[in-house]
Design a protein around this motif. Sequence first.
Motif, PDB file in Angstrom:
ATOM      1  N   THR A  81       0.731  -1.325  -0.042  1.00 27.78           N
ATOM      2  CA  THR A  81      -0.212  -0.062   0.037  1.00 27.78           C
ATOM      3  C   THR A  81       1.293   1.426   0.118  1.00 27.78           C
ATOM      4  OG1 THR A  81       0.087  -0.018   2.404  1.00 27.78           O
ATOM      5  CG2 THR A  81      -1.849  -1.129   1.301  1.00 27.78           C
ATOM      6  N   TYR A  82       1.988   1.376  -0.226  1.00 26.41           N
ATOM      7  CA  TYR A  82       2.860   2.247   0.179  1.00 26.41           C
ATOM      8  C   TYR A  82       2.905   2.992  -1.363  1.00 26.41           C
ATOM      9  CZ  TYR A  82       7.874   4.869  -1.740  1.00 26.41           C
ATOM     10  OH  TYR A  82       8.158   5.987  -1.758  1.00 26.41           O
ATOM     11  N   GLY A  83       3.039   4.412  -0.928  1.00 22.34           N
ATOM     12  CA  GLY A  83       3.026   5.371  -1.734  1.00 22.34           C
ATOM     13  C   GLY A  83       3.619   6.856  -1.602  1.00 22.34           C
ATOM     14  N   VAL A  84       4.181   7.661  -2.552  1.00 22.31           N
ATOM     15  CA  VAL A  84       4.976   8.361  -2.726  1.00 22.31           C
ATOM     16  C   VAL A  84       4.197  10.072  -1.825  1.00 22.31           C
ATOM     17  CG1 VAL A  84       5.983  10.223  -4.217  1.00 22.31           C
ATOM     18  CG2 VAL A  84       6.609   7.772  -4.511  1.00 22.31           C
ATOM     19  N   ALA A  85       4.486   9.939  -1.507  1.00 28.36           N
ATOM     20  CA  ALA A  85       4.460  11.750  -0.287  1.00 28.36           C
ATOM     21  C   ALA A  85       3.075  11.470   0.222  1.00 28.36           C
ATOM     22  CB  ALA A  85       4.336  12.891  -1.650  1.00 28.36           C
ATOM     23  N   GLY A  86       2.985  10.308   0.916  1.00 27.83           N
ATOM     24  CA  GLY A  86       2.115   9.700   1.514  1.00 27.83           C
ATOM     25  C   GLY A  86       0.365   9.846   0.849  1.00 27.83           C
ATOM     26  N   ILE A  87       0.843   9.196  -0.454  1.00 23.56           N
ATOM     27  CA  ILE A  87      -0.522   9.196  -1.044  1.00 23.56           C
ATOM     28  C   ILE A  87      -0.597   7.538  -1.943  1.00 23.56           C
ATOM     29  CG2 ILE A  87      -1.763   9.342  -3.477  1.00 23.56           C
ATOM     30  CD1 ILE A  87      -0.800  12.335  -2.924  1.00 23.56           C
ATOM     31  N   ARG A  88      -1.089   6.596  -1.571  1.00 29.00           N
ATOM     32  CA  ARG A  88      -0.933   5.103  -1.759  1.00 29.00           C
ATOM     33  C   ARG A  88      -0.968   5.414  -3.627  1.00 29.00           C
ATOM     34  NH1 ARG A  88      -5.368   0.009  -0.251  1.00 29.00           N
ATOM     35  NH2 ARG A  88      -3.770  -1.482  -1.575  1.00 29.00           N
ATOM     36  N   ASN A  89      -0.526   4.339  -4.195  1.00 28.29           N
ATOM     37  CA  ASN A  89      -0.700   4.280  -5.375  1.00 28.29           C
ATOM     38  C   ASN A  89      -1.899   3.345  -5.615  1.00 28.29           C
ATOM     39  OD1 ASN A  89      -0.374   2.531  -8.476  1.00 28.29           O
ATOM     40  ND2 ASN A  89       1.521   3.701  -8.107  1.00 28.29           N
ATOM     41  N   ASP A  90      -2.817   3.274  -6.595  1.00 29.93           N
ATOM     42  CA  ASP A  90      -3.766   2.776  -6.640  1.00 29.93           C
ATOM     43  C   ASP A  90      -3.744   1.862  -7.376  1.00 29.93           C
ATOM     44  OD1 ASP A  90      -4.005   4.405  -8.733  1.00 29.93           O
ATOM     45  OD2 ASP A  90      -5.805   5.510  -8.194  1.00 29.93           O
ATOM     46  N   LYS A  91      -2.719   1.057  -8.304  1.00 25.46           N
ATOM     47  CA  LYS A  91      -2.634  -0.043  -9.002  1.00 25.46           C
ATOM     48  C   LYS A  91      -3.534  -1.331  -8.606  1.00 25.46           C
ATOM     49  CE  LYS A  91       0.552  -2.534 -11.391  1.00 25.46           C
ATOM     50  NZ  LYS A  91       0.249  -2.341 -12.860  1.00 25.46           N
ATOM     51  N   PHE A  92      -3.449  -1.581  -7.508  1.00 27.83           N
ATOM     52  CA  PHE A  92      -4.263  -3.051  -6.772  1.00 27.83           C
ATOM     53  C   PHE A  92      -5.452  -2.798  -6.250  1.00 27.83           C
ATOM     54  CE2 PHE A  92       0.537  -3.038  -5.478  1.00 27.83           C
ATOM     55  CZ  PHE A  92       0.681  -4.806  -5.934  1.00 27.83           C
ATOM     56  N   LEU A  93      -5.798  -1.087  -6.802  1.00 30.83           N
ATOM     57  CA  LEU A  93      -7.250  -0.480  -5.929  1.00 30.83           C
ATOM     58  C   LEU A  93      -8.367  -1.088  -8.187  1.00 30.83           C
ATOM     59  CD1 LEU A  93      -7.111   2.121  -3.274  1.00 30.83           C
ATOM     60  CD2 LEU A  93      -7.618  -0.245  -2.867  1.00 30.83           C
ATOM     61  N   LYS A  94      -7.523  -0.645  -8.575  1.00 27.83           N
ATOM     62  CA  LYS A  94      -7.874  -0.403  -9.951  1.00 27.83           C
ATOM     63  C   LYS A  94      -8.064  -2.093 -10.666  1.00 27.83           C
ATOM     64  CE  LYS A  94      -7.136   4.403 -10.720  1.00 27.83           C
ATOM     65  NZ  LYS A  94      -6.722   5.582 -11.347  1.00 27.83           N
ATOM     66  N   GLU A  95      -7.357  -2.535 -10.537  1.00 31.37           N
ATOM     67  CA  GLU A  95      -6.651  -3.702 -12.092  1.00 31.37           C
ATOM     68  C   GLU A  95      -6.770  -4.904 -11.195  1.00 31.37           C
ATOM     69  OE1 GLU A  95      -2.965  -3.509 -12.958  1.00 31.37           O
ATOM     70  OE2 GLU A  95      -2.820  -1.798 -12.750  1.00 31.37           O
ATOM     71  N   GLN A  96      -8.148  -5.317 -12.174  1.00 33.19           N
ATOM     72  CA  GLN A  96      -8.457  -7.029 -11.318  1.00 33.19           C
ATOM     73  C   GLN A  96      -7.958  -7.672 -11.161  1.00 33.19           C
ATOM     74  OE1 GLN A  96     -11.905  -6.335 -11.222  1.00 33.19           O
ATOM     75  NE2 GLN A  96     -12.156  -8.404  -9.559  1.00 33.19           N
ATOM     76  N   SER A  97      -6.813  -8.134 -12.015  1.00 35.33           N
ATOM     77  CA  SER A  97      -5.397  -8.813 -11.872  1.00 35.33           C
ATOM     78  C   SER A  97      -4.519  -8.274 -11.440  1.00 35.33           C
ATOM     79  CB  SER A  97      -5.958 -10.409 -11.771  1.00 35.33           C
ATOM     80  OG  SER A  97      -5.396 -11.154 -11.920  1.00 35.33           O
ATOM     81  N   VAL A  98      -3.702  -8.453 -10.466  1.00 32.08           N
ATOM     82  CA  VAL A  98      -2.461  -7.859 -11.175  1.00 32.08           C
ATOM     83  C   VAL A  98      -1.074  -9.249 -10.596  1.00 32.08           C
ATOM     84  CG1 VAL A  98      -0.046  -6.330  -9.597  1.00 32.08           C
ATOM     85  CG2 VAL A  98      -2.748  -5.414 -10.109  1.00 32.08           C
ATOM     86  N   THR A  99      -0.421  -9.482 -11.852  1.00 31.92           N
ATOM     87  CA  THR A  99       0.559 -10.596 -11.791  1.00 31.92           C
ATOM     88  C   THR A  99       2.250  -9.216 -11.971  1.00 31.92           C
ATOM     89  OG1 THR A  99       1.136  -9.846 -13.899  1.00 31.92           O
ATOM     90  CG2 THR A  99      -0.794 -11.887 -12.697  1.00 31.92           C
ATOM     91  N   LEU A 100       3.873 -10.608 -12.023  1.00 28.77           N
ATOM     92  CA  LEU A 100       4.598  -9.773 -12.331  1.00 28.77           C
ATOM     93  C   LEU A 100       4.670  -8.493 -13.474  1.00 28.77           C
ATOM     94  CD1 LEU A 100       7.668  -9.201 -11.365  1.00 28.77           C
ATOM     95  CD2 LEU A 100       8.079 -10.831 -11.985  1.00 28.77           C
TER      96      LEU A 100
END
Length: 301
Positions: A81-100
């Motif tokens: 849930t890491y994010g630059v400048a205190g803002i979480r990157n929402d990649k895992f919230l947007k994409e139905q499936s995430v792999t390498l």
Amino acid sequence: MSDFKFSDSYEEQTPELIEEKRSSHFKKGIIITLIICLVVGLGTYLISAAIFGAKVRDEEEQGEEIPITNESVKILYENITYGVAGIRNDKFLKEQSVTLDSFSNYEKFYYALQYSQPRDIYSTNKKDAKGYEIYRLPTSKLDSYMKEFFGPNVTYTFENSLTYTFIYSIDGKNVGRMTYNQANNGYDIVFDRFQENAKNNNLVKDYYTKLYKAYILEDNTLKIEEKAIFTSLTQKDNFYSLAIYKDNAHTNLIEQKASMSQDEIKNLNISVDNYITKAATISYYFKVSGNSYYFDHSTIS
């Protein structure tokens, strides 16, 4: 007159014949009863197998639940849930499936560089044209960061240049301009400004999340579950309408609150706990490499 006689329709009911018919009816009754028992028994077995078998399979797939206060769980959840400048990157919230394979080369740098420490960077004792100290991060360190997050099979290419906001400051600055220095097997970094953590001045957040559960699966995979809800706030005149969704695309509505004042919106105290059974479940899977876990994939359900 008809020649019909009673004896023409009914054979003579001798004791022997009566007993033979009774025996025949009894045998038929036993056969029918056995068939019914077999059908009921088979049906019961199939239903039980479907219910309890599925339950056992679910439990096997779910694995053994462990506390979310477990140190490994907390660290991995913070990393994901890491994010630059205190803002979480929402990649895992947007994409139905995430792999390498889902990560761009820059995104790999984004998540990997969170592992960097001030001690990993050293001064070159040189300055750039503007007088800023030039520091260097060895590519060997970067490679270790990549493997720590993405595992031993990660591949990436060196970005020629990028700007990154670090979680620490050097010379009072945390924004570094990074330039690949192939000759010295490292990234030259110039820290030239400081970026404060972003502030959210909106009445409601775009999404709300909660670390929910964690499991150890049979193959030692660590599974972490996160609950999430997503919001949409619209205003008409002096009133607001708040919609709460299960998905980031705002297609699966959970609840709608209309005709609310600004004060009412501020006092809502929106929480995932209020929608825990209807919220989205984001499952993160971490595999083992050596003595540590790395991200393998995630899904949303």
